[in-house]
Design a protein around this motif. Sequence first.
Motif, PDB file in Angstrom:
ATOM      1  N   ALA A  32       0.862  -0.984  -0.107  1.00 40.32           N
ATOM      2  CA  ALA A  32      -0.121   0.028   0.077  1.00 40.32           C
ATOM      3  C   ALA A  32       1.044   1.361  -0.070  1.00 40.32           C
ATOM      4  O   ALA A  32       0.518   2.234  -0.783  1.00 40.32           O
ATOM      5  N   ASP A  33       2.072   1.197   0.863  1.00 42.13           N
ATOM      6  CA  ASP A  33       2.767   2.349   0.794  1.00 42.13           C
ATOM      7  C   ASP A  33       3.426   2.766  -0.696  1.00 42.13           C
ATOM      8  O   ASP A  33       3.659   3.678  -0.873  1.00 42.13           O
ATOM      9  N   ARG A  56     -10.978   1.997   0.808  1.00 44.66           N
ATOM     10  CA  ARG A  56      -9.694   2.508   0.567  1.00 44.66           C
ATOM     11  C   ARG A  56      -8.572   1.820   0.045  1.00 44.66           C
ATOM     12  O   ARG A  56      -7.588   2.139  -0.831  1.00 44.66           O
ATOM     13  N   ASP A  57      -8.540   0.620   0.319  1.00 43.50           N
ATOM     14  CA  ASP A  57      -7.603  -0.574  -0.280  1.00 43.50           C
ATOM     15  C   ASP A  57      -7.808  -0.595  -1.697  1.00 43.50           C
ATOM     16  O   ASP A  57      -6.963  -0.847  -2.652  1.00 43.50           O
ATOM     17  N   LYS A  58      -8.841  -0.938  -1.975  1.00 48.44           N
ATOM     18  CA  LYS A  58      -9.369  -0.892  -3.185  1.00 48.44           C
ATOM     19  C   LYS A  58      -9.234   0.034  -4.083  1.00 48.44           C
ATOM     20  O   LYS A  58      -8.796  -0.086  -5.236  1.00 48.44           O
ATOM     21  N   GLY A  59      -9.343   1.310  -3.405  1.00 47.41           N
ATOM     22  CA  GLY A  59      -9.128   2.546  -4.241  1.00 47.41           C
ATOM     23  C   GLY A  59      -7.516   2.679  -4.742  1.00 47.41           C
ATOM     24  O   GLY A  59      -7.215   3.038  -5.889  1.00 47.41           O
ATOM     25  N   LEU A  60      -6.894   2.260  -3.776  1.00 44.78           N
ATOM     26  CA  LEU A  60      -5.336   2.369  -3.989  1.00 44.78           C
ATOM     27  C   LEU A  60      -4.855   1.103  -5.022  1.00 44.78           C
ATOM     28  O   LEU A  60      -4.109   1.596  -5.656  1.00 44.78           O
ATOM     29  N   MET A  61      -5.465   0.072  -5.043  1.00 41.04           N
ATOM     30  CA  MET A  61      -5.279  -0.951  -5.986  1.00 41.04           C
ATOM     31  C   MET A  61      -5.572  -0.615  -7.345  1.00 41.04           C
ATOM     32  O   MET A  61      -4.788  -0.456  -8.353  1.00 41.04           O
TER      33      MET A  61
END
Length: 287
Positions: A32-33, A56-61
């Motif tokens: 993620a970072d 949030r994690d899906k948005g990052l991915m």
Amino acid sequence: MSQSISALEFGKEKLSLFFCPLEHELLTSEQADSIRHWLPEDEQIKVARYIQLSARDKGLMVRGFLRGILSLVAKETSTNGESISPADWCFEYGKKGKPTLVSEQQVQSGLHFNISHSGDWLVVAVMGKAEHNNISELGVDIERCRQTTNIYPILNHYFTNEESEALLALPNDKQRERFFDLWTLKESYIKAKGLGLALSLKSFSFDFSAIKKKKLDLFAKDTCINVLPIFEEIQLNLHRGESVKLADTWSVLFGKLNEDYRFAVSVDVDSKLDIHARKLEITELLK
């Protein structure tokens, strides 16, 4: 059936479809970072606004996949060996939010792209511009087929009379499948045009009378892991009042990733599509 995926597979004459699992629970804090370091401040702020950690994690991915894939394809299709870092991509947005590369990078890379995500899957469509392959508009959509959706009230609002009549003429057990086939195609065309729902879903229709089923190899790394059914020779018609015109410069298709997910592509292109499909994990882009 297996074959190596070389640089030629990402040639500028091909439409590359990347199917990316959004398994956010497998995203480590280090990964993620790494993705955050690719994002400009405004994109980091957008991701941080999600309240749920999973969102949030899906948005990052989603953002990580797009940037990493653009760099991968740009590197493989470059004629002079130039590469563009995932962190260096810059986007601009149409009136209805359609993302495109800024003009300088579009000219530099020659790439057109569109993305869509639904549930646990993201699809990224990327196509380069060749001398005889003049692309102007590209749209892709992926949809999860929902058994709970009451499809019949939707027909009158969003489908043309021709589409509704053809759907209702099918056996009952085929009508839901046709509904999601049409819905996915319509979303891909709207995304290609970049107009959102400002473009009426009744202003165009799809005719399946000449449809042809083909097979598309889905690769992971160097191995064919699945054969996807895809459907081509679908006719796109444009409705203007009482007149109906064939959109003969457009290529449209839809396919099935699995029993739950359908995908569709609409592209205004003056040559037949040559498609390459690949399943890609986020870890492959973060190496």
